[in-house]
Design a protein around this motif. Structure first.
Motif, PDB file in Angstrom:
ATOM      1  N   PRO A 214       0.812  -1.232   0.000  1.00 24.59           N
ATOM      2  CA  PRO A 214       0.000   0.000   0.000  1.00 24.59           C
ATOM      3  C   PRO A 214       0.840   1.273   0.000  1.00 24.59           C
ATOM      4  O   PRO A 214       0.369   2.321  -0.443  1.00 24.59           O
ATOM      5  CB  PRO A 214      -0.828  -0.115   1.289  1.00 24.59           C
ATOM      6  CG  PRO A 214      -0.803  -1.567   1.646  1.00 24.59           C
ATOM      7  CD  PRO A 214       0.507  -2.095   1.162  1.00 24.59           C
ATOM      8  N   ASP A 215       2.077   1.202   0.515  1.00 22.64           N
ATOM      9  CA  ASP A 215       2.897   2.403   0.611  1.00 22.64           C
ATOM     10  C   ASP A 215       3.734   2.662  -0.647  1.00 22.64           C
ATOM     11  O   ASP A 215       4.537   3.597  -0.685  1.00 22.64           O
ATOM     12  CB  ASP A 215       3.816   2.325   1.830  1.00 22.64           C
ATOM     13  CG  ASP A 215       4.759   1.126   1.764  1.00 22.64           C
ATOM     14  OD1 ASP A 215       5.742   1.095   2.523  1.00 22.64           O
ATOM     15  OD2 ASP A 215       4.499   0.217   0.952  1.00 22.64           O
ATOM     16  N   THR A 216       3.562   1.835  -1.689  1.00 19.88           N
ATOM     17  CA  THR A 216       4.284   2.074  -2.939  1.00 19.88           C
ATOM     18  C   THR A 216       3.642   3.247  -3.673  1.00 19.88           C
ATOM     19  O   THR A 216       2.471   3.192  -4.038  1.00 19.88           O
ATOM     20  CB  THR A 216       4.260   0.827  -3.842  1.00 19.88           C
ATOM     21  OG1 THR A 216       4.860  -0.271  -3.145  1.00 19.88           O
ATOM     22  CG2 THR A 216       5.047   1.075  -5.129  1.00 19.88           C
ATOM     23  N   ALA A 217       4.397   4.325  -3.872  1.00 21.32           N
ATOM     24  CA  ALA A 217       3.866   5.552  -4.452  1.00 21.32           C
ATOM     25  C   ALA A 217       3.544   5.366  -5.931  1.00 21.32           C
ATOM     26  O   ALA A 217       4.097   4.482  -6.606  1.00 21.32           O
ATOM     27  CB  ALA A 217       4.864   6.694  -4.275  1.00 21.32           C
ATOM     28  N   ARG A 220       6.538   5.520  -8.156  1.00 21.11           N
ATOM     29  CA  ARG A 220       7.301   4.271  -8.187  1.00 21.11           C
ATOM     30  C   ARG A 220       6.604   3.242  -9.070  1.00 21.11           C
ATOM     31  O   ARG A 220       7.261   2.479  -9.779  1.00 21.11           O
ATOM     32  CB  ARG A 220       7.465   3.736  -6.755  1.00 21.11           C
ATOM     33  CG  ARG A 220       8.120   2.371  -6.668  1.00 21.11           C
ATOM     34  CD  ARG A 220       9.454   2.317  -7.373  1.00 21.11           C
ATOM     35  NE  ARG A 220       9.997   0.957  -7.432  1.00 21.11           N
ATOM     36  CZ  ARG A 220      10.877   0.547  -8.319  1.00 21.11           C
ATOM     37  NH1 ARG A 220      11.345   1.386  -9.240  1.00 21.11           N
ATOM     38  NH2 ARG A 220      11.296  -0.696  -8.320  1.00 21.11           N
ATOM     39  N   LEU A 221       5.273   3.228  -9.086  1.00 21.90           N
ATOM     40  CA  LEU A 221       4.543   2.310  -9.958  1.00 21.90           C
ATOM     41  C   LEU A 221       4.853   2.614 -11.422  1.00 21.90           C
ATOM     42  O   LEU A 221       5.008   1.700 -12.232  1.00 21.90           O
ATOM     43  CB  LEU A 221       3.040   2.411  -9.701  1.00 21.90           C
ATOM     44  CG  LEU A 221       2.534   1.900  -8.340  1.00 21.90           C
ATOM     45  CD1 LEU A 221       1.033   2.133  -8.221  1.00 21.90           C
ATOM     46  CD2 LEU A 221       2.865   0.426  -8.144  1.00 21.90           C
ATOM     47  N   ALA A 222       4.938   3.893 -11.753  1.00 21.71           N
ATOM     48  CA  ALA A 222       5.282   4.277 -13.124  1.00 21.71           C
ATOM     49  C   ALA A 222       6.692   3.803 -13.481  1.00 21.71           C
ATOM     50  O   ALA A 222       6.952   3.355 -14.606  1.00 21.71           O
ATOM     51  CB  ALA A 222       5.166   5.784 -13.284  1.00 21.71           C
ATOM     52  N   ARG A 259      -5.580   2.981  -7.290  1.00 23.12           N
ATOM     53  CA  ARG A 259      -5.001   3.938  -6.332  1.00 23.12           C
ATOM     54  C   ARG A 259      -5.249   5.367  -6.760  1.00 23.12           C
ATOM     55  O   ARG A 259      -5.419   6.253  -5.924  1.00 23.12           O
ATOM     56  CB  ARG A 259      -3.509   3.652  -6.153  1.00 23.12           C
ATOM     57  CG  ARG A 259      -3.285   2.295  -5.501  1.00 23.12           C
ATOM     58  CD  ARG A 259      -1.851   2.031  -5.136  1.00 23.12           C
ATOM     59  NE  ARG A 259      -1.714   0.700  -4.577  1.00 23.12           N
ATOM     60  CZ  ARG A 259      -0.567   0.143  -4.241  1.00 23.12           C
ATOM     61  NH1 ARG A 259       0.568   0.818  -4.417  1.00 23.12           N
ATOM     62  NH2 ARG A 259      -0.529  -1.068  -3.750  1.00 23.12           N
ATOM     63  N   ILE A 260      -5.284   5.599  -8.077  1.00 22.56           N
ATOM     64  CA  ILE A 260      -5.635   6.941  -8.555  1.00 22.56           C
ATOM     65  C   ILE A 260      -7.063   7.280  -8.147  1.00 22.56           C
ATOM     66  O   ILE A 260      -7.373   8.376  -7.682  1.00 22.56           O
ATOM     67  CB  ILE A 260      -5.462   7.029 -10.077  1.00 22.56           C
ATOM     68  CG1 ILE A 260      -3.976   6.956 -10.452  1.00 22.56           C
ATOM     69  CG2 ILE A 260      -6.084   8.308 -10.632  1.00 22.56           C
ATOM     70  CD1 ILE A 260      -3.726   6.879 -11.942  1.00 22.56           C
ATOM     71  N   ALA A 261      -7.972   6.281  -8.323  1.00 20.40           N
ATOM     72  CA  ALA A 261      -9.370   6.500  -7.966  1.00 20.40           C
ATOM     73  C   ALA A 261      -9.514   6.733  -6.460  1.00 20.40           C
ATOM     74  O   ALA A 261     -10.411   7.462  -6.015  1.00 20.40           O
ATOM     75  CB  ALA A 261     -10.211   5.298  -8.397  1.00 20.40           C
TER      76      ALA A 261
END
Length: 265
Positions: A214-217, A220-222, A259-261
């Motif tokens: 859950p703490d992966t920004a 960082r996903l990009a 996560r964006i939503a």
């Protein structure tokens, strides 16, 4: 009203000049000479539904590069005891063509300098070698150009009259690959060596665990999206949070959207 007939007259009409203004001979800008990059006045022009966004040429070219992403060396030469993979002219042009059209970028040859040399093959066949240096002008959707002309070279051998055309095609391929900084996505030949302090290659499972934290920004996903494509893991099958099999890239895309939503940063 008399319709323009010659190529020069039609070009002048498209640029908003009069026939009198276009009557002088066309002069090509010599390489390395700065060109006028002042953006033309678009007046009351309103882009149509299929027209590109009216942005400066350097931004349009950046968008072209962003959309191309990479062209793999999937064609193979295998003759005369030599074997290697390459990116052919048709592959490169077929990749860049629709994308430059989408963003309103024109790439025009404005000068071709050619040299020729007669040669003979090992079997005694006569060939003619052609080497060209082509100067190109990159024009954006607003009619502005890059600050200077670009140059590329091409070389070709032919037994008939196709040497010049082949050499110019090669020069176009070189221009697009170099000016586009087009990656091949080939594996690093040293990727299997970790004796210089490089980190070992990560597995799909390692990336899955990081994606699901859950703490992966989002940033960082990009970055993970880029890394798994480079590593050839985008289509790797993993087990998702519901116990079902899913491609790693599809899972990353889904998690990112969730996560964006949810308002994650």
């Amino acid at each position: 009203m008399t319709q323009p007939t010659t190529l020069a007259e039609r070009a002048a009409a498209a640029a908003g000049r009069t026939e009198r203004e276009s009557s002088s001979p066309v002069e090509f800008t010599t390489p390395n000479t700065p060109v006028d990059t002042t953006m033309p006045d678009l007046g009351d022009y309103e882009p149509g539904d299929d027209d590109p966004e009216m942005i400066p040429v350097h931004l349009a070219w950046l968008r072209v590069r962003r959309d191309v992403r990479g062209i793999a060396k999937r064609e193979q030469y295998n003759a005369a005891g030599t074997r290697y993979n390459f990116r052919g002219v048709d592959t490169v042009v077929n990749t860049f063509g629709p994308i430059t059209l989408k963003h309103g970028v024109n790439i025009l040859p404005v000068r071709v300098d050619a040299e020729y040399r007669d040669t003979t093959t090992s079997k005694g066949n006569k060939m003619r070698e052609c080497t060209v240096t082509v100067s190109w002008q990159v024009i954006g959707p607003m009619g502005d150009t890059l600050p200077s002309l670009l140059q590329s070279q091409g070389e070709a051998l032919d037994s008939a009259d196709k040497g010049s055309a082949k050499a110019q095609s090669v020069a176009l391929r070189v221009l697009l690959l170099n000016a586009g900084l087009t990656p091949t996505h080939d594996k690093d030949p040293d990727a299997s060596h970790v004796d210089r302090g490089e980190a070992p290659r990560r597995s799909a499972r390692d990336y899955l665990d990081e994606i699901m934290r859950p703490d992966t920004a989002r940033a960082r996903l990009a970055q993970i999206n880029y890394e798994i494509k480079q590593a050839g893991l985008y289509s790797a099958i993993v087990t998702n949070e519901d116990g079902a099999e899913e491609q790693l890239g599809a899972l990353l895309f889904r998690v990112g959207n969730e996560r964006i939503a949810g308002g994650a940063q």
